[in-house]
Design a protein around this motif. Structure first.
Motif, PDB file in Angstrom:
ATOM      1  N   SER A  40       0.839  -1.218   0.000  1.00  0.00           N
ATOM      2  CA  SER A  40       0.000   0.000   0.000  1.00  0.00           C
ATOM      3  C   SER A  40       0.860   1.248   0.000  1.00  0.00           C
ATOM      4  O   SER A  40       0.481   2.269  -0.584  1.00  0.00           O
ATOM      5  N   HIS A  43       1.657   2.171  -3.354  1.00  0.00           N
ATOM      6  CA  HIS A  43       0.502   2.818  -4.000  1.00  0.00           C
ATOM      7  C   HIS A  43       0.371   4.277  -3.559  1.00  0.00           C
ATOM      8  O   HIS A  43       0.066   5.143  -4.364  1.00  0.00           O
ATOM      9  N   TYR A  44       0.611   4.523  -2.278  1.00  0.00           N
ATOM     10  CA  TYR A  44       0.510   5.916  -1.784  1.00  0.00           C
ATOM     11  C   TYR A  44       1.556   6.779  -2.488  1.00  0.00           C
ATOM     12  O   TYR A  44       1.271   7.883  -2.934  1.00  0.00           O
ATOM     13  N   ALA A  46       2.912   6.282  -5.330  1.00  0.00           N
ATOM     14  CA  ALA A  46       2.595   6.416  -6.759  1.00  0.00           C
ATOM     15  C   ALA A  46       1.400   7.337  -7.000  1.00  0.00           C
ATOM     16  O   ALA A  46       1.129   7.713  -8.139  1.00  0.00           O
ATOM     17  N   VAL A  48      -1.881   6.553  -6.103  1.00  0.00           N
ATOM     18  CA  VAL A  48      -3.141   5.835  -6.323  1.00  0.00           C
ATOM     19  C   VAL A  48      -4.227   6.357  -5.367  1.00  0.00           C
ATOM     20  O   VAL A  48      -5.397   6.416  -5.712  1.00  0.00           O
ATOM     21  N   SER A  49      -3.825   6.761  -4.144  1.00  0.00           N
ATOM     22  CA  SER A  49      -4.778   7.321  -3.176  1.00  0.00           C
ATOM     23  C   SER A  49      -4.606   8.838  -3.112  1.00  0.00           C
ATOM     24  O   SER A  49      -3.534   9.352  -3.406  1.00  0.00           O
ATOM     25  N   ARG A  50      -5.659   9.505  -2.676  1.00  0.00           N
ATOM     26  CA  ARG A  50      -5.583  10.958  -2.511  1.00  0.00           C
ATOM     27  C   ARG A  50      -5.105  11.297  -1.102  1.00  0.00           C
ATOM     28  O   ARG A  50      -5.412  10.586  -0.150  1.00  0.00           O
ATOM     29  N   GLN A 330       7.078  -3.567  -7.568  1.00  0.00           N
ATOM     30  CA  GLN A 330       6.604  -3.620  -8.950  1.00  0.00           C
ATOM     31  C   GLN A 330       6.885  -4.969  -9.603  1.00  0.00           C
ATOM     32  O   GLN A 330       6.192  -5.352 -10.535  1.00  0.00           O
TER      33      GLN A 330
END
Ligand SMILES: [Zn+2]
Ligand SMILES: [Zn+2]
Length: 350
Positions: A40, A43-44, A46, A48-50, A330
């Motif tokens: 996660s 993802h943060y 990158a 992906v989440s705001r 990745q």
């Protein structure tokens, strides 16, 4: 204190010198010993989440020593070993009072909505700090608070009972914990569906029946292996519409499918044959509950849940190594979890 922070999405994390957090009466200040680097977090980084505000210190898989407690805190004391429940919740809204804090009206994920554990110290609400028994190493105390906790929640949502059979779709971090926890709950046979041969072999080594999708439809393979009955519980941990459908199709009468993996795709089902006629159930699983964590900690203490030493790799609290570990998600193909070992002074030597 030192912290490694996300300052802009899409950019590498940066090292920063930040003020030591000031605690309120209901808070605990923890000297971080170990913090897991989670997918996660990649993802943060990158985007992906705001994020409502940046910079923020990432890291939600945390264990360490209590450094200081607020005046209202009685359940832990300075020098205690603790691990952290990553959902900071209000404790008073209609969901919190029912013990469903993942739906709290003002829930904050530690390491996303508020500063996390990629740092020397972290402030958390007192109720988020749980005693960590001496038998559990800090690195295990850290990483079990994310994927293992969610795997246990999935099994509890699916109401797994002793003797029941289980199919696990996906043998990554969640599946690795789910297999051990299903065993700890005295399940029957476990079938693991996994495309990666290395992961599938490790599931087999842990006693599961390996189901290789390259050798034919997993639903048929599970059906054959169970004399046409199917499994009582299935866990979908991949996040693919295809395996979600398979997780439902492989159910026995009265079976329960718990969907944990995330996908934006749609799943189509044949309601009569796949659901109604079997009185099967499908449930969503999100995070986990504070109330489930004492059982999880006990499974780790009694080594029913374990992470072999070669499954954990350590890095220092330094931006370059942490960024490299995030990059590695990745193309990760193995089970190795990377944990930031925060070195420096031991507890209370300052
Ligand atoms: Zn995590
Ligand atoms: Zn609440």
């Amino acid at each position: 204190m030192r912290a490694v922070r996300l300052t802009a999405v899409g950019k590498p994390l940066e090292e920063a010198e930040v003020a030591l957090p000031q605690i309120g009466s209901s808070d605990v200040l923890i000297r971080v010993a170990a913090c897991g680097i989670c997918h996660s977090d990649e993802h943060y980084r990158a985007g992906v989440s705001r994020f409502d505000h940046l910079p923020i210190t990432l890291g939600h898989e945390i264990a360490g020593w209590v450094e200081k407690v607020g005046t209202d805190i009685k359940h832990v004391r300075p020098r205690d070993r603790v691990c952290v429940h990553y959902l900071a919740h209000c404790g008073t809204c209609e969901f919190c009072v029912r013990g469903l804090e993942q739906f709290c009206r003002t829930v904050q994920m530690i390491g996303k909505h508020r500063d996390g554990g990629y740092a020397e110290f972290i402030k958390v609400p007192g109720r988020n700090a749980l005693a960590l028994p001496d038998e559990i190493p800090f690195e295990v105390g850290a990483i079990m608070m994310c994927s293992s906790a969610t795997a246990l929640h999935a099994l509890s949502k699916a109401r797994l009972k002793a003797g029941e059979s289980v199919a696990i779709f996906g043998f990554g971090g969640l599946g690795f914990s789910a297999l051990q926890l299903a065993r700890a709950l005295e399940c029957g046979q476990v079938y693991v569906v996994e495309m990666n041969p290395v992961k599938l072999a490790s599931a087999e080594k842990l006693g599961a029946v390996a189901i290789d999708p390259a050798k034919g439809d997993p639903v048929e393979q599970i059906s054959d292996a169970t004399n046409g009955k199917g499994v009582d519980v299935s866990l979908e941990l991949i996040g693919s519409a295809k395996t979600m459908r398979q997780a439902v199709q492989c159910l026995a009468p009265l079976g329960r499918a718990a969907l944990v993996g995330l996908t934006a795709g749609s799943v189509s089902l044949s309601p009569y044959s796949e659901l109604i006629n079997k009185e099967a159930e499908i449930m969503g699983v999100s995070d986990h509950l504070a109330a489930e964590l004492p059982a999880l900690i006990e499974f780790a203490r009694s080594r029913k849940l374990r992470f072999p030493p070669d499954a954990v790799r350590f890095v220092d609290l330094d931006a370059e190594h942490i960024n490299a570990s995030l990059d590695a998600f990745q193309n990760s193909i193995d089970h190795v979890r990377t944990v930031i070992r925060v070195t420096g002074r031991g507890p209370h030597e300052s």
